[in-house]
Design an enzyme around this catalytic site. Structure first.
Site, PDB file in Angstrom:
ATOM      1  N   GLY A  16       0.790  -1.224   0.000  1.00 57.32           N
ATOM      2  CA  GLY A  16       0.000   0.000   0.000  1.00 57.32           C
ATOM      3  C   GLY A  16       0.821   1.273   0.000  1.00 57.32           C
ATOM      4  N   TYR A 153     -11.162   1.927  14.618  1.00 62.56           N
ATOM      5  CA  TYR A 153     -10.171   2.549  13.740  1.00 62.56           C
ATOM      6  C   TYR A 153     -10.174   4.066  13.944  1.00 62.56           C
ATOM      7  CZ  TYR A 153      -7.751   3.758   9.364  1.00 62.56           C
ATOM      8  OH  TYR A 153      -6.876   4.256   8.431  1.00 62.56           O
TER       9      TYR A 153
END
Length: 237
Positions: A16, A153
């Site tokens: 990523g 998150y």
């Protein structure tokens, strides 16, 4: 990387955004210490860079383990002087708050929030001693907007935003830059295949983000980009 050269310490470097950051910094002739839990992916990254592989040092590291973090930093210090820490390691779940298990909650908080705090604590004494250093944190647009099914998150990223905003004020006198990059939807493996298939055309790319990271790192004046919010031109998903 045998000389005591200035280098970038990058976490979450195996895929990523982290992978593209590593590739770009190496392309620009910077030495990078790449860390990840997945050592096989790090080895692949190093081999893909071929002639530039001399600029990369790799370590298997779980940032959620403070002993590993501090021990790894001591190993790095034997060969290099860290000039910049880039906190990129992160995990998530896409569950409603009622469905997150205690184990999932623990892993996300320990990786995203505590892991970044541990790496900052590792480098900070040396940054203060030499009156110089840069800390770049890859956060998330969840710090700016509420998204359902991302409570833990969001808590981890909001916590790191608060921590680093306070840290910035405390270390100004030591000429230490604290920079928060806050990206929206980016085409990375953190998303499910279904989401990528549906939305990837409007997402930002990891290369887009890495270019911004490199640019703010490279500012060599009395200016610091303290916080940058990045969104797809068509907005959040």
């Amino acid at each position: 990387m045998s000389d005591k050269s200035k280098v970038i310490w990058l976490t979450g470097a195996s895929s990523g955004i982290g992978k593209t950051i590593a590739e770009l910094f190496v392309k620009k002739n910077h030495k990078v210490v790449c860390c990840s839990r997945n050592i096989d992916k790090l080895k692949k990254l190093k081999s893909e860079l071929e002639s530039d592989s001399r600029l990369i040092k790799i370590y298997k590291l779980d940032v959620a383990n403070p002993n590993e973090v501090f021990d790894t930093y001591q190993e790095i210090k034997k060969e290099a002087d860290i000039d910049c820490l880039i906190n990129n390691a992160g995990i998530t779940s896409f569950n409603a708050a009622k469905d997150d298990s205690v184990e999932e909650i623990r892993k996300i908080i320990e990786t995203n929030l505590l892991g970044s705090i541990y790496t900052i604590k590792a480098v900070l004494p040396d940054f203060i001693k030499k009156k110089h250093g840069t800390i770049i944190n890859i956060l998330s647009v969840v710090t700016k907007k509420i998204f359902e099914n991302s409570s833990v998150y969001s808590a981890s990223k909001q916590g790191l935003l608060a921590y680093t905003n306070v840290l910035r004020e405390e270390v100004r006198e030591h000429n230490i830059r604290v920079i928060n990059i806050i990206p929206g939807a980016t085409k990375t493996p953190i998303w499910s295949n279904d989401i990528l298939e549906k939305y990837s055309q409007r997402m930002m790319t990891p290369n887009d983000i890495s270019k911004i990271v490199f640019d703010v790192f490279s500012l060599n004046t009395n200016i610091v980009a303290e916080e940058i919010v990045l969104r797809p031109i068509k907005g959040d998903l």
